[in-house]
Design an enzyme around this catalytic site. Structure first.
Site, PDB file in Angstrom:
ATOM      1  N   SER A  42      21.573  12.938   7.042  1.00  0.00           N
ATOM      2  CA  SER A  42      20.506  13.404   6.146  1.00  0.00           C
ATOM      3  C   SER A  42      21.019  13.252   4.716  1.00  0.00           C
ATOM      4  CB  SER A  42      20.167  14.865   6.447  1.00  0.00           C
ATOM      5  OG  SER A  42      21.261  15.704   6.183  1.00  0.00           O
ATOM      6  N   HIS A 157      19.786  16.214  12.906  1.00  0.00           N
ATOM      7  CA  HIS A 157      21.044  16.233  13.658  1.00  0.00           C
ATOM      8  C   HIS A 157      20.861  16.469  15.155  1.00  0.00           C
ATOM      9  CE1 HIS A 157      23.504  17.271   9.791  1.00  0.00           C
ATOM     10  NE2 HIS A 157      23.034  16.039   9.811  1.00  0.00           N
ATOM     11  N   GLU A 166      20.489  23.307  10.079  1.00  0.00           N
ATOM     12  CA  GLU A 166      21.693  24.059  10.453  1.00  0.00           C
ATOM     13  C   GLU A 166      21.463  25.565  10.410  1.00  0.00           C
ATOM     14  OE1 GLU A 166      24.824  22.608   7.865  1.00  0.00           O
ATOM     15  OE2 GLU A 166      24.105  20.556   8.156  1.00  0.00           O
ATOM     16  N   GLU A 207      26.679  18.151  15.015  1.00  0.00           N
ATOM     17  CA  GLU A 207      27.776  18.934  14.439  1.00  0.00           C
ATOM     18  C   GLU A 207      28.344  19.946  15.422  1.00  0.00           C
ATOM     19  OE1 GLU A 207      26.586  20.370  10.563  1.00  0.00           O
ATOM     20  OE2 GLU A 207      26.623  18.334   9.743  1.00  0.00           O
ATOM     21  N   ASP A 244      20.975  25.788   6.517  1.00  0.00           N
ATOM     22  CA  ASP A 244      20.750  24.553   5.750  1.00  0.00           C
ATOM     23  C   ASP A 244      19.409  24.017   6.230  1.00  0.00           C
ATOM     24  OD1 ASP A 244      20.636  22.182   4.423  1.00  0.00           O
ATOM     25  OD2 ASP A 244      22.456  21.311   5.281  1.00  0.00           O
ATOM     26  N   GLU A 290      20.794  26.668   2.010  1.00  0.00           N
ATOM     27  CA  GLU A 290      21.083  25.357   1.421  1.00  0.00           C
ATOM     28  C   GLU A 290      19.830  24.487   1.514  1.00  0.00           C
ATOM     29  OE1 GLU A 290      24.561  23.595   3.195  1.00  0.00           O
ATOM     30  OE2 GLU A 290      23.833  21.571   2.814  1.00  0.00           O
ATOM     31  N   ASP A 317      22.628  20.769  -2.082  1.00  0.00           N
ATOM     32  CA  ASP A 317      23.348  19.654  -1.453  1.00  0.00           C
ATOM     33  C   ASP A 317      22.692  18.351  -1.910  1.00  0.00           C
ATOM     34  OD1 ASP A 317      24.453  17.758   0.216  1.00  0.00           O
ATOM     35  OD2 ASP A 317      23.657  18.567   2.080  1.00  0.00           O
ATOM     36  N   LYS A 342      30.755  17.339  -1.210  1.00  0.00           N
ATOM     37  CA  LYS A 342      31.051  16.320  -0.204  1.00  0.00           C
ATOM     38  C   LYS A 342      31.710  15.141  -0.915  1.00  0.00           C
ATOM     39  CE  LYS A 342      27.053  17.155   2.870  1.00  0.00           C
ATOM     40  NZ  LYS A 342      25.593  16.877   2.999  1.00  0.00           N
ATOM     41  N   HIS A 370      31.941  19.025   5.350  1.00  0.00           N
ATOM     42  CA  HIS A 370      32.068  17.825   6.189  1.00  0.00           C
ATOM     43  C   HIS A 370      30.766  17.012   6.087  1.00  0.00           C
ATOM     44  CE1 HIS A 370      29.828  19.893   9.760  1.00  0.00           C
ATOM     45  NE2 HIS A 370      29.285  20.159   8.603  1.00  0.00           N
ATOM     46  N   LYS A 393      32.208  24.418   5.052  1.00  0.00           N
ATOM     47  CA  LYS A 393      31.207  24.185   6.080  1.00  0.00           C
ATOM     48  C   LYS A 393      31.714  23.006   6.885  1.00  0.00           C
ATOM     49  CE  LYS A 393      27.011  22.083   5.508  1.00  0.00           C
ATOM     50  NZ  LYS A 393      25.568  21.866   5.332  1.00  0.00           N
TER      51      LYS A 393
END
Ligand code: PGA
Ligand code: ZN
Length: 417
Positions: A42, A157, A166, A207, A244, A290, A317, A342, A370, A393
């Site tokens: 994403s 994901h 998330e 994840e 998230d 997030e 993010d 990131k 990550h 995270k």
């Protein structure tokens, strides 16, 4: 003085089985160090470019042989003979060598692999642990990060019915790394048992969090709260919730689609979506959200930040993409109060540290992160400790590409006792 003698890269696989680079830097004293590059699913529209071959005859176009050629034929000749300890200068050289604003010529994957492998080689020649070498570059105290552990996966994901990407647990009531990770693991296993009892899937997403078909975001949070209690902990005081939303995933034509993955989407505008997010924070012990809104919905982000910014950590993010220009815009517009960091969104260690400095100077919290496509490389664990980032995270309490980072943190903690 030690000099860079050789830089080589190979194609290895990330946690989704997609190729990525492993870069090895060798110095003239024989010391060599490697780094592997992660990859997002994403991704933010303004991230630095991940160079892929686009050759359909290999890895469905996702090979990274061009990036490898760039490392060995363009970057190596420019860096050969240089002092590896000059990280800032070398990263600037890489940026100049590329010459584009988004690293699209050489590829951020090629550049980042070199940048990180150089830092690792320097830790070795200065006989320091990587985190303490990073600390020396960043000039901060060392600290262990609070982990945000992603135990239910949705969005891009997983192939389940949940829209938010998330659902994370944060062991806020625990101060040591080993207790935080133990509690996370216990809640993860307690959730597994609960889902199994309800005959829901216990397969995991990208994840390592569970990816059951649930009816709504709320249902996912309710299961997690129950799992926290069943594991013997108090929701909120001991284990809190972080989300998230990765909202760009369900933002289309200026509207937010609720229940997008359920197949019955309802379209709402930014203000209505903000009301929804606010209502979630009133109902559940959510301490961090997030990407609650789309990466281009700056006005919406301003409203959200006004309404929730004093009470909840609002993490940018996709909207900031670890880029100081976007972060500065956020600071100027009072957008968010925290930034996800990131390395591969920006492409070098030095730029990452500069973005973190800007965040810290402006009282924005930092969370080292990550990517959904990861490797066994544990660089980000050391980065979190060496920069006093405060939070990390790095996924669920399963799958080695996730647990390798937790295990590295446990090892650092043990060695620092
Ligand atoms: P990504 O997901 O690595 O697929 O971008 C992680 C995140 O959005 O935080
Ligand atoms: Zn995100």
């Amino acid at each position: 003085m030690n000099k860079i003698k050789d830089i080589r890269a190979i194609e290895v696989l990330d946690s989704r089985g997609t190729p990525t680079l492993s870069v090895t830097v060798t110095l003239d004293n024989g010391v060599s160090a490697s780094a592997m590059v992660p990859s997002g699913a994403s991704t933010g529209a303004h991230e630095a470019v991940e160079l892929r071959d686009q050759d359909p005859s290999r890895y469905f176009g996702k090979g990274v042989l061009k990036a490898i050629t760039n490392v060995e034929e363009i970057i190596l000749p420019a860096l050969k003979g240089k002092n590896p300890l000059e990280q800032t200068k070398l990263d600037q050289l890489l940026i100049d060598l590329d010459g584009t604003p988004n690293k699209s010529k050489l590829g951020a994957n090629a550049i980042l692999g070199v940048s990180l492998a150089i830092a690792r080689a320097c830790a070795l020649i200065t006989k320091k642990e990587l985190y303490s070498y990073i600390q020396e570059l960043f000039k901060e105290i060392l600290s262990f990060p609070m982990p945000m552990m992603n135990i239910i996966n949705g969005g891009a994901h997983s192939d389940n019915t949940i829209d938010f990407q998330e659902f994370m647990i944060v062991p806020v009531g625990f101060s040591s790394m080993h207790d935080r990770i133990r509690v996370g693991s216990e809640v993860f296993h307690s959730l597994k048992k609960l889902l199994h009892e309800k005959k829901l899937s216990i397969s995991v997403g990208d994840e390592g969090g569970f990816a059951p078909h649930l009816k709504s975001n709320e249902e996912a949070i309710e299961y997690i709260l129950l799992a926290i209690e069943k594991a013997g902990y108090k929701p909120k005081e001991e284990v809190a919730i972080a989300l998230d939303c990765a909202a760009s995933f369900f933002f289309e034509d200026g509207l937010y689609l609720t229940q997008k993955k359920m197949g019955s989407p309802k379209k709402v505008n930014s203000l209505e979506y903000i009301n929804y997010l606010v209502s979630l924070t009133e109902k559940f012990p959510i301490i961090s959200i997030e990407d609650g809104l789309d990466e281009n919905d700056w006005e919406g982000w301003q409203v959200l930040s006004n309404r929730l910014g004093k009470k909840v950590q609002l993490v940018g993010d996709d909207i900031f993409v670890t880029n100081p220009l976007f972060l500065q815009k956020g600071i100027d517009l009072n957008v968010a109060n925290s930034i996800l960091i990131k390395l591969n969104q920006i492409g070098t260690l030095t730029e990452t540290l500069n973005t973190m400095k800007l965040a810290k100077e402006n009282n924005y919290k930092t969370i080292i992160s990550h990517r959904s496509g990861e490797t066994e490389d544990t660089f980000i664990a050391d980065l979190a400790v060496g920069t006093n980032a405060g939070q990390i995270k790095t996924g669920s309490l399963s799958r080695s590409e996730r647990t390798s980072k937790y295990n590295r943190l446990l090892t650092i903690e043990q060695s620092s006792r």
